[in-house]
Design a protein around this motif. Structure first.
Motif, PDB file in Angstrom:
ATOM      1  N   VAL A 157      46.976  28.061  44.382  1.00  0.00           N
ATOM      2  CA  VAL A 157      47.404  27.637  43.163  1.00  0.00           C
ATOM      3  C   VAL A 157      46.594  26.536  42.423  1.00  0.00           C
ATOM      4  O   VAL A 157      46.382  26.513  41.262  1.00  0.00           O
ATOM      5  N   GLY A 158      46.109  25.731  43.173  1.00  0.00           N
ATOM      6  CA  GLY A 158      45.306  24.407  42.723  1.00  0.00           C
ATOM      7  C   GLY A 158      44.226  25.111  41.962  1.00  0.00           C
ATOM      8  O   GLY A 158      43.898  24.523  40.858  1.00  0.00           O
ATOM      9  N   ILE A 159      43.392  26.019  42.756  1.00  0.00           N
ATOM     10  CA  ILE A 159      42.170  26.756  42.011  1.00  0.00           C
ATOM     11  C   ILE A 159      42.540  27.474  40.689  1.00  0.00           C
ATOM     12  O   ILE A 159      41.866  27.263  39.480  1.00  0.00           O
ATOM     13  N   ARG A 160      43.564  28.070  40.905  1.00  0.00           N
ATOM     14  CA  ARG A 160      44.101  29.019  39.588  1.00  0.00           C
ATOM     15  C   ARG A 160      44.264  28.020  38.511  1.00  0.00           C
ATOM     16  O   ARG A 160      44.172  28.432  37.090  1.00  0.00           O
ATOM     17  N   ALA A 161      44.973  26.889  38.778  1.00  0.00           N
ATOM     18  CA  ALA A 161      45.329  25.979  37.483  1.00  0.00           C
ATOM     19  C   ALA A 161      44.292  25.409  37.032  1.00  0.00           C
ATOM     20  O   ALA A 161      44.141  25.213  35.903  1.00  0.00           O
ATOM     21  N   LEU A 162      43.296  25.114  37.940  1.00  0.00           N
ATOM     22  CA  LEU A 162      42.200  24.461  37.402  1.00  0.00           C
ATOM     23  C   LEU A 162      41.240  25.428  36.516  1.00  0.00           C
ATOM     24  O   LEU A 162      40.877  24.947  35.368  1.00  0.00           O
ATOM     25  N   ARG A 163      40.974  26.558  36.689  1.00  0.00           N
ATOM     26  CA  ARG A 163      40.638  27.672  36.029  1.00  0.00           C
ATOM     27  C   ARG A 163      41.251  27.781  34.546  1.00  0.00           C
ATOM     28  O   ARG A 163      40.671  27.740  33.748  1.00  0.00           O
ATOM     29  N   GLU A 182      53.476  25.267  36.424  1.00  0.00           N
ATOM     30  CA  GLU A 182      54.100  26.415  35.876  1.00  0.00           C
ATOM     31  C   GLU A 182      53.352  27.786  36.392  1.00  0.00           C
ATOM     32  O   GLU A 182      54.297  28.779  36.541  1.00  0.00           O
ATOM     33  N   ILE A 183      52.242  27.794  36.797  1.00  0.00           N
ATOM     34  CA  ILE A 183      51.706  29.010  37.685  1.00  0.00           C
ATOM     35  C   ILE A 183      52.482  29.219  39.175  1.00  0.00           C
ATOM     36  O   ILE A 183      52.761  30.210  39.394  1.00  0.00           O
ATOM     37  N   ALA A 184      52.837  28.026  39.703  1.00  0.00           N
ATOM     38  CA  ALA A 184      53.939  28.219  40.892  1.00  0.00           C
ATOM     39  C   ALA A 184      54.859  28.773  40.683  1.00  0.00           C
ATOM     40  O   ALA A 184      55.612  29.854  41.310  1.00  0.00           O
ATOM     41  N   PRO A 197      58.225  44.106  41.892  1.00  0.00           N
ATOM     42  CA  PRO A 197      57.605  42.824  42.059  1.00  0.00           C
ATOM     43  C   PRO A 197      56.253  42.673  42.381  1.00  0.00           C
ATOM     44  O   PRO A 197      55.568  43.721  42.781  1.00  0.00           O
ATOM     45  N   LEU A 198      55.577  41.602  42.099  1.00  0.00           N
ATOM     46  CA  LEU A 198      54.203  41.463  42.671  1.00  0.00           C
ATOM     47  C   LEU A 198      54.233  41.220  44.194  1.00  0.00           C
ATOM     48  O   LEU A 198      54.779  40.360  45.041  1.00  0.00           O
ATOM     49  N   ILE A 199      53.541  42.628  44.739  1.00  0.00           N
ATOM     50  CA  ILE A 199      53.423  42.505  46.309  1.00  0.00           C
ATOM     51  C   ILE A 199      52.024  43.182  46.362  1.00  0.00           C
ATOM     52  O   ILE A 199      51.347  43.760  45.458  1.00  0.00           O
ATOM     53  N   CYS A 200      51.463  42.968  47.436  1.00  0.00           N
ATOM     54  CA  CYS A 200      50.168  43.592  47.925  1.00  0.00           C
ATOM     55  C   CYS A 200      50.357  44.804  48.605  1.00  0.00           C
ATOM     56  O   CYS A 200      51.009  44.943  49.364  1.00  0.00           O
ATOM     57  N   ALA A 201      50.046  45.793  47.970  1.00  0.00           N
ATOM     58  CA  ALA A 201      50.021  47.436  48.425  1.00  0.00           C
ATOM     59  C   ALA A 201      49.578  47.100  49.965  1.00  0.00           C
ATOM     60  O   ALA A 201      48.403  46.693  50.286  1.00  0.00           O
ATOM     61  N   GLN A 202      49.913  48.111  50.854  1.00  0.00           N
ATOM     62  CA  GLN A 202      49.678  48.179  52.133  1.00  0.00           C
ATOM     63  C   GLN A 202      48.088  48.518  52.231  1.00  0.00           C
ATOM     64  O   GLN A 202      47.564  48.223  53.429  1.00  0.00           O
ATOM     65  N   ASP A 203      47.717  49.462  51.458  1.00  0.00           N
ATOM     66  CA  ASP A 203      46.210  49.889  51.582  1.00  0.00           C
ATOM     67  C   ASP A 203      45.403  49.231  50.770  1.00  0.00           C
ATOM     68  O   ASP A 203      44.087  49.457  50.512  1.00  0.00           O
ATOM     69  N   ALA A 204      45.769  47.941  50.120  1.00  0.00           N
ATOM     70  CA  ALA A 204      44.833  47.276  49.419  1.00  0.00           C
ATOM     71  C   ALA A 204      43.815  46.612  50.089  1.00  0.00           C
ATOM     72  O   ALA A 204      44.233  45.950  51.199  1.00  0.00           O
ATOM     73  N   VAL A 205      42.817  45.951  49.691  1.00  0.00           N
ATOM     74  CA  VAL A 205      41.587  45.180  50.205  1.00  0.00           C
ATOM     75  C   VAL A 205      42.014  43.695  49.593  1.00  0.00           C
ATOM     76  O   VAL A 205      41.934  43.639  48.414  1.00  0.00           O
ATOM     77  N   VAL A 206      42.303  42.999  50.269  1.00  0.00           N
ATOM     78  CA  VAL A 206      42.652  41.472  49.730  1.00  0.00           C
ATOM     79  C   VAL A 206      41.232  40.704  49.643  1.00  0.00           C
ATOM     80  O   VAL A 206      40.379  40.462  50.759  1.00  0.00           O
ATOM     81  N   ILE A 207      41.180  39.988  48.556  1.00  0.00           N
ATOM     82  CA  ILE A 207      40.010  39.307  48.414  1.00  0.00           C
ATOM     83  C   ILE A 207      40.385  37.905  47.873  1.00  0.00           C
ATOM     84  O   ILE A 207      41.246  37.810  46.988  1.00  0.00           O
ATOM     85  N   ASP A 208      40.112  36.918  48.582  1.00  0.00           N
ATOM     86  CA  ASP A 208      40.640  35.615  48.089  1.00  0.00           C
ATOM     87  C   ASP A 208      39.283  34.897  47.315  1.00  0.00           C
ATOM     88  O   ASP A 208      38.190  34.662  48.150  1.00  0.00           O
ATOM     89  N   SER A 209      39.525  34.679  46.152  1.00  0.00           N
ATOM     90  CA  SER A 209      38.331  34.018  45.318  1.00  0.00           C
ATOM     91  C   SER A 209      38.381  32.612  45.258  1.00  0.00           C
ATOM     92  O   SER A 209      37.370  32.283  44.241  1.00  0.00           O
ATOM     93  N   SER A 210      38.971  31.926  45.919  1.00  0.00           N
ATOM     94  CA  SER A 210      38.997  30.426  45.789  1.00  0.00           C
ATOM     95  C   SER A 210      37.607  29.845  46.007  1.00  0.00           C
ATOM     96  O   SER A 210      37.322  28.923  45.239  1.00  0.00           O
ATOM     97  N   GLU A 211      36.811  30.583  46.651  1.00  0.00           N
ATOM     98  CA  GLU A 211      35.626  29.876  47.165  1.00  0.00           C
ATOM     99  C   GLU A 211      34.431  30.879  46.558  1.00  0.00           C
ATOM    100  O   GLU A 211      33.259  30.702  47.078  1.00  0.00           O
TER     101      GLU A 211
END
Length: 233
Positions: A157-163, A182-184, A197-211
């Motif tokens: 959340v912190g990274i997304r808010a900063l962007r 607001e983002i939270a 709703p916002l969910i991660c599909a079971q067959d999705a590849v998760v990518i964390d872009s924080s770094e």
């Protein structure tokens, strides 16, 4: 193309989901450019409906009013020299849909079933011919459940808010802390809504872009896309 008859595929659909501020639109646009695909920003479509509702004085909770509104709206996306252009009844609203007035209401407007049903119809039609990169919050789980590649792009959340804070014109109207809140709240609203709703599909590849940089995320997804294509042939 389909996999029928052993022909393989030479084009496919890429679904990119994730929470607000994760960089989905920028990443999806760049992935589409590199693959030679068409980029479809579903969030822009919901924003266009929200803008129209604001202009018509329709309250965010007025489901019937929104049903009538969305049935008559014509929303079109086209590629321009500076990126995607959003047309609402042939008016260029590319900038108008990015105001905070729209941002603060879009999640609630998008939660109404009549709005989602109508826009999902349009989105599926756009994707029927393959060669699409589509981003949103329920693309892999609901809009295009058969997409050949599904990505769930996230960040703290912190990274997304900063962007988002860096993207805004600094007129002092909002602080970084307010943006984080607001983002939270947007995350909670998107995750708990009854319709898609916002969910991660079971067959999705998760990518964390924080770094990661945008270009690093794009390179990852392009590589995954090309691997999928090679495996299908």
């Amino acid at each position: 193309m389909s996999k029928d008859g052993g022909q393989g595929i030479d084009r496919m659909n890429v679904a990119i989901d994730g929470p607000a501020g994760a960089g989905k639109s920028t990443v999806a646009r760049k992935v589409a450019e590199q693959l030679g695909y068409i980029y479809i920003d579903t969030g822009a479509m919901y924003r266009a409906v929200t803008l129209a509702a604001n202009r018509a004085g329709i309250a965010s909770g007025d489901s019937e009013g929104l049903r009538t509104l969305v049935a008559r709206l014509h929303i079109r996306l086209k590629q321009g020299e500076q990126g995607q252009i959003v047309l609402l009844d042939e008016e260029d609203v590319t900038e108008a849909i990015r105001t905070r007035e729209v941002t603060l209401r879009v999640s609630e407007v998008a939660s109404h079933e009549p709005v989602r049903i109508r826009l999902v119809e349009l989105q599926r039609l756009l994707a029927a011919g393959k060669g699409i990169v589509m981003d949103g919050r329920d693309i892999g789980s609901h809009v295009l459940p058969d997409a050949e590649l599904k990505i769930y792009l996230t960040a703290s959340v912190g990274i997304r808010a900063l962007r988002r804070f860096k993207e805004l014109k600094h007129d002092g109207s909002i602080t970084l802390e307010q943006l984080e809140q607001e983002i939270a709240e947007r995350d909670e609203s998107d995750e708990k809504r009854e319709v898609s709703p916002l969910i991660c599909a079971q067959d999705a590849v998760v990518i964390d872009s924080s770094e990661l940089t945008i270009d690093q995320v794009v390179a990852l997804i392009v590589d995954l896309s090309r691997t999928k294509m090679a495996e299908a042939k």
